[in-house]
Design an enzyme around this catalytic site. Structure first.
Site, short mmCIF file in Angstrom:
data_model
loop_
_atom_site.label_atom_id
_atom_site.label_comp_id
_atom_site.label_asym_id
_atom_site.label_seq_id
_atom_site.Cartn_x
_atom_site.Cartn_y
_atom_site.Cartn_z
CD GLU A 1 34.52 52.09 37.73
OE1 GLU A 1 33.71 51.32 37.83
OE2 GLU A 1 34.53 52.88 37.02
CG ASP B 1 32.90 49.39 34.76
OD1 ASP B 1 32.01 49.77 35.56
OD2 ASP B 1 32.18 49.07 33.66
#
Length: 234
Positions: free
Chosen positions: A127, A55
């Site tokens: 992610e 992220d």
């Protein structure tokens, strides 16, 4: 019980990503959903920490990409575009593009409830893969991979809903031609309280579409929508 996927099974996935990983076990971990831990006592690590790292990597790369490709936009405009590009819908779209779902390792219960197609699960997995790319191959490789995704992979319908047509058209023309589209009012008709505007959308000096609306903004949005549809069907 979830089946542990052997690293050799991931060959097609790595080819789709365009990567040659060094630590394949790291990528196996990035594809391991936490539901496995609930059903298999032998499993102790899921992809959650890699998701956390991915992220951060994604946010940095997308911010740089937008800063470099949209020098004309304000901080607020850049922030809105970043929000759209790192949204769950956008990441799930990327995961679907790379067929990430079929490589995920998850608990039987999660799989039976359609886990391989859940947007949230796919976005988290993507992610986590980014986190694995960063740890295994470094920042430069992770950055280039993300930039490549932003340049070449179409926006999903889910992502399109988070951006208006004018924003999406500007993203498209900026990427292809390095300049935004132009909007020109070609005609207005009707009384002041019920005017109708007609505009033309100009891309690279050529009329890409025409739009109509009760306000200039509405006409521009209509024109941008028509232009996008024309480019998609070309």
């Amino acid at each position: 019980m979830a089946k542990r996927r052997d690293s050799t099974d991931l060959k097609e996935f790595f080819e789709a990503l365009g990567l040659k990983p060094k630590d394949k076990a790291l990528f196996e971990r990035s594809l391991t959903h936490r539901s496995v831990l609930n059903e298999n006592a032998a499993e102790t690590i899921s992809n959650e920490k890699l998701e956390f790292l991915g992220d951060a990597i994604l946010g940095a790369a997308v911010s740089e990409y937008l800063y470099l490709s949209h020098p004309d936009l304000s901080e607020g405009q850049l922030a809105r575009r970043k929000s759209a590009l790192v949204s769950e819908a956008a990441l799930a779209n990327l995961a679907v593009h790379f067929e990430l779902g079929k490589y995920l390792v998850m608990g039987k219960g999660e799989e039976q409830t359609g886990g391989r197609e859940k947007a949230a699960l796919l976005a988290d997995g993507f992610e986590a893969v980014l986190g694995a790319i960063y740890l295994d191959l470094g920042w430069k490789e992770a950055r280039e991979f993300i930039f490549g995704c932003l340049r070449s992979i179409p926006l999903s319908r889910g992502l399109q809903k988070t951006q208006d047509a004018k924003s999406r058209l500007q993203e498209y023309t900026q990427r292809l031609y390095k300049k935004p589209p132009q909007y020109r009012v070609t005609r207005t008709k009707g009384p002041d309280h019920a005017k109708e505007f007609e505009i033309e959308v100009v891309v690279e000096g050529k009329t890409a579409a025409r739009g109509r609306g009760k306000t200039k903004k509405e006409a521009e949005q209509d024109g941008a929508t028509q232009a996008l549809e024309g480019f998609e069907n070309a």
